[in-house]
Motif scaffolding. Structure first.
Motif, PDB file in Angstrom:
ATOM      1  N   ALA A  84       3.437 -37.926 -41.183  1.00 37.47           N
ATOM      2  CA  ALA A  84       4.108 -38.569 -40.042  1.00 37.47           C
ATOM      3  C   ALA A  84       5.512 -38.028 -39.817  1.00 37.47           C
ATOM      4  N   GLY A  85       6.222 -37.643 -40.889  1.00 37.46           N
ATOM      5  CA  GLY A  85       7.601 -37.196 -40.745  1.00 37.46           C
ATOM      6  C   GLY A  85       8.524 -38.364 -40.468  1.00 37.46           C
ATOM      7  N   SER A  86       9.415 -38.224 -39.502  1.00 36.86           N
ATOM      8  CA  SER A  86      10.360 -39.295 -39.186  1.00 36.86           C
ATOM      9  C   SER A  86      10.765 -39.215 -37.719  1.00 36.86           C
ATOM     10  N   LEU A  87      11.404 -40.287 -37.261  1.00 36.87           N
ATOM     11  CA  LEU A  87      11.783 -40.398 -35.852  1.00 36.87           C
ATOM     12  C   LEU A  87      13.077 -41.198 -35.744  1.00 36.87           C
ATOM     13  N   MET A  88      14.009 -40.695 -34.925  1.00 38.38           N
ATOM     14  CA  MET A  88      15.230 -41.435 -34.608  1.00 38.38           C
ATOM     15  C   MET A  88      15.096 -41.976 -33.187  1.00 38.38           C
ATOM     16  N   ALA A  89      15.360 -43.266 -33.028  1.00 41.69           N
ATOM     17  CA  ALA A  89      15.253 -43.910 -31.716  1.00 41.69           C
ATOM     18  C   ALA A  89      16.576 -44.591 -31.367  1.00 41.69           C
TER      19      ALA A  89
END
Length: 226
Positions: A84-89
């Motif tokens: 999945a990795g990562s995400l900044m929102a």
């Protein structure tokens, strides 16, 4: 106190629960409760349970375990395993007093993606263990400051930060002590404190005593400065 339901957030998409804990976040004078469900992320208004937003930009197909972490200025950082990795929102104000969310950037799992334990945001930087077992220091733009490298593997183990130090456990009960540094990986000491398997339980530190556990055993370690 009576057990009466004060409010209940609707679930229009029919998402199922995951391993994630609910994360509170304050934005625009309002408290939000943020939860990663099976199909995405949703936020409820803490005052009345109203569904403020939901998004399918972040979801993990197998198991969602790390909770999102809250950064300054309404940013949320999501991370996970299983590629999945990562995400900044970014949280943002909407017309009519509403709140929404938009994706700022994503990182592939070889840059950062915590499989099991939630990352920690400390002094402007993100610390955590990515899928290949390396301990990583990441800045909020997604740039890796440092990695422990293949010589220091942590697997799915827990970690915590206290008094300028990082305590980190690997899968098999090997505890490492590192200096908390924004510039480089600084190992200080290591010891085999458990001899079982799946040393995944979150660490707890109180009064100079560190509690650690694996699948079958709990140990209490004196880690106070002498």
């Amino acid at each position: 106190a009576s057990g009466e339901v004060r409010w209940k957030t609707p679930n229009p998409r029919g998402w199922k629960m995951t391993h994630v804990s609910i994360t509170p976040a304050d934005f625009g004078g309002r408290r939000l409760y943020i939860y990663c469900g099976s199909g995405g992320v949703a936020a409820a208004d803490a005052a009345d349970g109203r569904l403020l937003w939901d998004t399918t930009d972040w979801k993990i197909s197998i198991a969602t375990v790390p909770s999102p972490i809250v950064l300054p200025e309404g940013r949320l950082f999501f991370s996970g395993g299983y590629n999945a990795g990562s995400l900044m929102a970014q949280l943002e104000a909407r017309d009519g007093g509403g709140v929404g969310i938009r994706t700022l950037f994503r990182l592939p799992p070889d840059v950062f993606g915590a499989t099991q334990h939630s990352p920690v945001f400390h002094d402007g930087l993100i610390y955590g263990i990515r899928a290949n077992g390396h301990f990583v220091c990441l800045d909020p733009t997604g740039k890796v400051r440092w990695s422990s490298g293949p010589a220091a593997q942590f697997g799915l183990g827990p970690f915590l930060i206290a008094d300028g130090l990082i305590f980190a456990m690997n899968d098999t009960g090997h505890l490492s002590l590192m200096q908390l540094s924004p510039e480089r990986h600084v190992p200080l000491a290591k010891a085999q404190v458990l001899k079982g398997r799946e040393s995944w339980g979150p660490l707890a530190l109180v009064g100079g005593r560190l509690l650690a556990r694996d699948l079958t055993r709990l140990v209490c370690l004196d880690v106070a400065a002498k």
